[in-house]
Design a protein around this motif. Structure first.
Motif, PDB file in Angstrom:
ATOM      1  N   CYS A   1       0.829  -1.207   0.000  1.00  0.00           N
ATOM      2  CA  CYS A   1       0.000   0.000   0.000  1.00  0.00           C
ATOM      3  C   CYS A   1       0.864   1.259   0.000  1.00  0.00           C
ATOM      4  N   LEU A   2       0.234   2.356  -0.392  1.00  0.00           N
ATOM      5  CA  LEU A   2       0.916   3.640  -0.362  1.00  0.00           C
ATOM      6  C   LEU A   2       1.065   4.102   1.084  1.00  0.00           C
ATOM      7  N   LYS A   3       2.163   4.797   1.347  1.00  0.00           N
ATOM      8  CA  LYS A   3       2.433   5.265   2.707  1.00  0.00           C
ATOM      9  C   LYS A   3       2.675   6.764   2.704  1.00  0.00           C
ATOM     10  N   ASP A   4       2.348   7.388   3.823  1.00  0.00           N
ATOM     11  CA  ASP A   4       2.587   8.826   3.946  1.00  0.00           C
ATOM     12  C   ASP A   4       4.061   9.083   4.263  1.00  0.00           C
ATOM     13  N   SER A   5       4.404  10.330   4.495  1.00  0.00           N
ATOM     14  CA  SER A   5       5.806  10.698   4.746  1.00  0.00           C
ATOM     15  C   SER A   5       6.366  10.096   6.031  1.00  0.00           C
ATOM     16  N   ASN A   6       5.489   9.668   6.926  1.00  0.00           N
ATOM     17  CA  ASN A   6       5.923   9.029   8.173  1.00  0.00           C
ATOM     18  C   ASN A   6       5.987   7.501   8.057  1.00  0.00           C
ATOM     19  N   GLY A   7       5.703   6.990   6.854  1.00  0.00           N
ATOM     20  CA  GLY A   7       5.739   5.541   6.655  1.00  0.00           C
ATOM     21  C   GLY A   7       4.470   4.832   7.080  1.00  0.00           C
TER      22      GLY A   7
ATOM     23  N   PRO B   1       0.543   3.649   6.545  1.00  0.00           N
ATOM     24  CA  PRO B   1      -0.325   3.375   5.396  1.00  0.00           C
ATOM     25  C   PRO B   1      -1.368   4.486   5.195  1.00  0.00           C
ATOM     26  N   ILE B   2      -1.617   4.796   3.942  1.00  0.00           N
ATOM     27  CA  ILE B   2      -2.647   5.778   3.600  1.00  0.00           C
ATOM     28  C   ILE B   2      -3.967   5.034   3.474  1.00  0.00           C
ATOM     29  N   LEU B   3      -4.964   5.507   4.209  1.00  0.00           N
ATOM     30  CA  LEU B   3      -6.267   4.859   4.199  1.00  0.00           C
ATOM     31  C   LEU B   3      -7.252   5.649   3.348  1.00  0.00           C
ATOM     32  N   VAL B   4      -8.113   4.926   2.640  1.00  0.00           N
ATOM     33  CA  VAL B   4      -9.175   5.535   1.850  1.00  0.00           C
ATOM     34  C   VAL B   4     -10.431   5.534   2.706  1.00  0.00           C
ATOM     35  N   GLU B   5     -10.993   6.709   2.928  1.00  0.00           N
ATOM     36  CA  GLU B   5     -12.191   6.862   3.756  1.00  0.00           C
ATOM     37  C   GLU B   5     -11.990   6.256   5.150  1.00  0.00           C
ATOM     38  N   GLY B   6     -10.736   6.255   5.617  1.00  0.00           N
ATOM     39  CA  GLY B   6     -10.429   5.779   6.955  1.00  0.00           C
ATOM     40  C   GLY B   6     -10.542   4.280   7.156  1.00  0.00           C
ATOM     41  N   LYS B   7     -10.783   3.521   6.068  1.00  0.00           N
ATOM     42  CA  LYS B   7     -11.017   2.079   6.226  1.00  0.00           C
ATOM     43  C   LYS B   7     -10.014   1.210   5.480  1.00  0.00           C
ATOM     44  N   SER B   8      -9.924   1.393   4.176  1.00  0.00           N
ATOM     45  CA  SER B   8      -9.101   0.484   3.384  1.00  0.00           C
ATOM     46  C   SER B   8      -7.812   1.169   2.929  1.00  0.00           C
ATOM     47  N   PHE B   9      -6.826   0.337   2.646  1.00  0.00           N
ATOM     48  CA  PHE B   9      -5.532   0.852   2.217  1.00  0.00           C
ATOM     49  C   PHE B   9      -5.621   1.362   0.786  1.00  0.00           C
ATOM     50  N   GLN B  10      -4.773   2.333   0.481  1.00  0.00           N
ATOM     51  CA  GLN B  10      -4.709   2.871  -0.869  1.00  0.00           C
ATOM     52  C   GLN B  10      -3.505   2.254  -1.575  1.00  0.00           C
ATOM     53  N   TYR B  11      -3.704   1.840  -2.832  1.00  0.00           N
ATOM     54  CA  TYR B  11      -2.635   1.228  -3.620  1.00  0.00           C
ATOM     55  C   TYR B  11      -2.350   2.093  -4.839  1.00  0.00           C
ATOM     56  N   LYS B  12      -1.184   1.878  -5.446  1.00  0.00           N
ATOM     57  CA  LYS B  12      -0.778   2.756  -6.550  1.00  0.00           C
ATOM     58  C   LYS B  12      -1.702   2.638  -7.752  1.00  0.00           C
ATOM     59  N   ASP B  13      -2.296   1.444  -7.973  1.00  0.00           N
ATOM     60  CA  ASP B  13      -3.235   1.289  -9.081  1.00  0.00           C
ATOM     61  C   ASP B  13      -4.154   0.097  -8.821  1.00  0.00           C
ATOM     62  N   LYS B  14      -5.121  -0.062  -9.687  1.00  0.00           N
ATOM     63  CA  LYS B  14      -6.118  -1.128  -9.543  1.00  0.00           C
ATOM     64  C   LYS B  14      -5.469  -2.513  -9.643  1.00  0.00           C
ATOM     65  N   LYS B  15      -4.464  -2.645 -10.503  1.00  0.00           N
ATOM     66  CA  LYS B  15      -3.775  -3.929 -10.676  1.00  0.00           C
ATOM     67  C   LYS B  15      -3.139  -4.382  -9.353  1.00  0.00           C
ATOM     68  N   GLU B  16      -2.484  -3.441  -8.677  1.00  0.00           N
ATOM     69  CA  GLU B  16      -1.854  -3.747  -7.382  1.00  0.00           C
ATOM     70  C   GLU B  16      -2.907  -4.130  -6.344  1.00  0.00           C
ATOM     71  N   GLU B  17      -4.012  -3.404  -6.334  1.00  0.00           N
ATOM     72  CA  GLU B  17      -5.098  -3.688  -5.394  1.00  0.00           C
ATOM     73  C   GLU B  17      -5.689  -5.078  -5.641  1.00  0.00           C
ATOM     74  N   LEU B  18      -5.891  -5.429  -6.913  1.00  0.00           N
ATOM     75  CA  LEU B  18      -6.438  -6.752  -7.252  1.00  0.00           C
ATOM     76  C   LEU B  18      -5.463  -7.871  -6.871  1.00  0.00           C
ATOM     77  N   SER B  19      -4.184  -7.603  -7.014  1.00  0.00           N
ATOM     78  CA  SER B  19      -3.168  -8.581  -6.620  1.00  0.00           C
ATOM     79  C   SER B  19      -3.218  -8.836  -5.109  1.00  0.00           C
ATOM     80  N   VAL B  20      -3.372  -7.764  -4.343  1.00  0.00           N
ATOM     81  CA  VAL B  20      -3.469  -7.886  -2.883  1.00  0.00           C
ATOM     82  C   VAL B  20      -4.745  -8.649  -2.508  1.00  0.00           C
ATOM     83  N   LEU B  21      -5.860  -8.312  -3.143  1.00  0.00           N
ATOM     84  CA  LEU B  21      -7.128  -9.005  -2.860  1.00  0.00           C
ATOM     85  C   LEU B  21      -7.032 -10.489  -3.189  1.00  0.00           C
TER      86      LEU B  21
END
Length: 141
Positions: free
Chosen positions: A70-76, A78-98
């Motif tokens: 997942c993408l990380k902020d400057s402090n390392g 994880p960046i969360l989408v709507e406070g729940k799920s992790f944000q990934y660089k693209d849909k392909k990466e997200e599907l791979s994780v799923l």
């Protein structure tokens, strides 16, 4: 089979992590009931600890899979989408994780447990059909 044989016989039980969730919740519920048989209390306690260690391992692997890519902020963090799920660089990466998470959920683990006779549950209030179904491999009928 004598009581001594039942007490000493251990069996291997194969569960996916999805099945283990139901089994773990059922063994926790059983352990919270007023059990009258000391051997049963010890058996439930040991089984709970065995399943919890596998469940903790699953949670750790889940965390590694989801946070590794997942993408990380400057402090390392994880960046969360709507406070729940992790944000990934693209849909392909997200599907791979799923896909990896699905593989993990369906992975089978083998635990060794000691079955007990169903008669030890007689007179204990709070036992449900769902609990008996989840613990079915552990109960001798």
């Amino acid at each position: 089979m004598s009581k001594k044989d039942v007490k000493e016989k251990q069996i291997e039980m194969e569960l996916s992590f999805i099945e283990m969730n139901d089994f773990y919740n059922s063994i926790l519920h059983l352990g919270s009931l007023p059990l009258r048989d000391l051997d049963l209390m010890i058996n439930v306690s040991k089984t709970k600890n065995i399943v919890k260690s596998e469940y903790d391992l699953y949670n750790e692997m889940y965390k590694i899979i989801t946070e590794e890519s997942c993408l990380k902020d400057s402090n390392g963090k994880p960046i969360l989408v709507e406070g729940k799920s992790f944000q990934y660089k693209d849909k392909k990466e997200e599907l791979s994780v799923l896909s990896s998470i699905d593989e993990l959920k369906n992975k089978k683990v083998v635990i060794t447990i000691t079955p007990f006779n169903v008669n030890k549950l007689e007179g204990i209030e709070g036992i449900t059909a769902n609990m008996l179904s989840s613990l079915n491999k552990m109960i001798i009928y």
